[in-house]
Design a protein around this motif. Structure first.
Motif: not given
Lengths: 315, 315
Positions: A40, A80, A82, A138, A198, A201
């Motif tokens: 990530r 997008g 988190d 992400v 989110s 995406r």
């Protein structure tokens, strides 16, 4: 009360209450430490709110606390990403405990609502100014950028537009009507579209949050992607409140006023067809991406650069 | 000139010039994106500078640009983190091109010196205020925290103390003497101890940077570690400039004045004995960590809480 005691009393609870999935070390040291899981990337954005510029003087501190985090988190939604945690630089003229309690309360509500822990920051003395930096994560390569729009993509927006901007006309109303109350709520308590960001995406080709107005913010996508777009004003989502209060002028608010913090997306046609119903019903398709640069509104060329500019808009 | 044009002209070059090892996406989108290598953690800190509080009114913009990044990067040094990139929130009354050129020049020098690329930020209109957030990385678990000091550890500091604080007495000197010039340089161009911070990972048990004064900042280590310390004032490193200018009062500056951005470390005795000469010669041992809480100076109890407090120090 000193700076350190202030921080302890009002802000440390905001660091502790969240299960910060990735926060290894929160406030209280020279730095905070965040673990980013393998595979990530860190996604981050910084936003400043200045009293008298971005919010009215003597603005209710609980509204301000919510607004500050909501506005910043909206940038994570537009990528997008988190949400994970945030830092706060709070500059204030004096350590007013009543104000601080209200501000920390609003910030705590937003922190809970968005699942973001306070990771650190700075408190200083000076004219009331807030800078927040929000951190999200992400999957590597999955962030939605502004530069991904391609001719043929649909242009879509979430929610309704223009409500928060129109609310500025009613901030001083002593007994607001239900319609005015609905607009004021949009201004005071913006809800960043984190879940939607989110969910799109892999569906959206480009995204931006609408902070400066649809025309200006869509313009950022078009410029970054080196494309144009054609928009049909009849398809713009406008709330019944705004229609009743502003009549024919509602469209202008929806096109040009900021502070809505909805998302504006471009979506390849086949991705739109295959998108889950839960995503489709949160969006209104308002136009199409086209090859020639520039924005066409109802068949006529339209300046995209018509939103809020912090320096140009001043006399 | 509008906000976006200002950003483009003065700040985008700061994003591009650095080989940002870990920056995937810099300024210009809703968020920036940073890759954190597997096995390393993100280390970050936010600092605000307010005109008239943290730097004088009409302060030279090139000094301000350097200072702002140096002060923030010093927190990375105190964690032993390797610097990577930074964000800048710049609030200013008007878009003064001459001021911006100077400021961006100073910031660029610091950005080059510390190897940190501009990752993003915000520019807004309002009273002159800067908030920077610096990002570094460190191997998982290797950051030096304030809470690691243990009884028997040595207390050590880098460089010389008190110079920058004493410089405040000479800011308006028309033709400063060489000694005064040396102090002014310490104030205007602080040099965060990034290489030293990195070199004492695995050697120091706790660290803090000296921004608010030795007694106050060492006090943070003692409080976080739940220990005390005994300090020998004769061992405090004081520059010849400060001694000549302030005589017997030099010691008080070295103990209580801030803005030096040196490091204060605690080091287990065996780690000190085994430390590389390059590290040992950059440090002065000034005392010992002890079990009973509180700070002992030359054998007498001494209030640790004697540094700069942004609210308490105001009338």
């Amino acid at each position: 009360m000193g700076e350190f005691e202030l921080i302890r009393r009002y802000f440390l609870p905001l660091a502790r209450q969240q299960t910060a999935r990735s926060l290894i070390l929160g406030p209280g040291d020279d730095c905070a430490i965040q673990h980013i899981p393998a595979g990530r990337d860190l996604v981050f954005s910084m936003d400043t709110l200045v009293e008298g510029v971005h919010f009215p003087r003597n603005y209710r501190p609980d509204y301000l606390g919510w607004r500050a985090l909501a506005v910043a988190a909206s940038d994570l939604a537009a990528m997008g990403a988190d949400p994970e945690c945030f830092t706060l630089a709070l500059t204030m003229p004096a350590a007013d405990e009543q104000w601080l309690a209200g501000f920390a309360g609003g910030l705590r509500s937003a922190s809970n609502a968005f699942g973001m822990a306070l990771a650190g920051g700075d408190t200083t003395s000076g004219p009331l100014t807030l800078t927040l930096q929000v951190h999200g994560t992400v999957e590597h390569g999955a962030a939605i950028r502004r530069a991904g729009a391609r001719p043929g993509d649909l242009v879509a927006v979430s929610g309704t537009l223009g409500d928060a901007g129109a609310a500025l006309d009613y901030l001083d109303e002593a007994s607001p009507s239900p319609d005015v109350t609905a607009l004021l709520d949009r201004y005071h308590s913006p809800r960043p579209r984190l879940a939607l960001g989110s969910a799109v995406r892999g569906i959206a080709s480009a995204a931006v949050d609408i902070s400066d107005g649809l025309l200006a913010d869509l313009g950022h996508i078009l410029e970054a992607s080196d494309v144009g777009a054609s928009i049909d004003s009849a398809r713009l989502p406008v709330s019944p409140h705004l229609k009743r209060l502003k009549g024919d002028a509602a469209l202008d608010y929806a096109l040009r006023s900021g502070d809505d913090y909805e998302l504006c997306l471009t979506i390849p046609a086949e991705c739109w067809r295959n998108a889950p119903d839960a995503v489709r019903k949160k969006l209104s398709v308002i136009g199409t991406v086209e090859s020639p640069p520039g924005l066409i509104l109802d068949g006529k060329p339209c300046g995209a650069d018509a939103g809020f500019d912090h320096f140009r808009s001043r006399p």
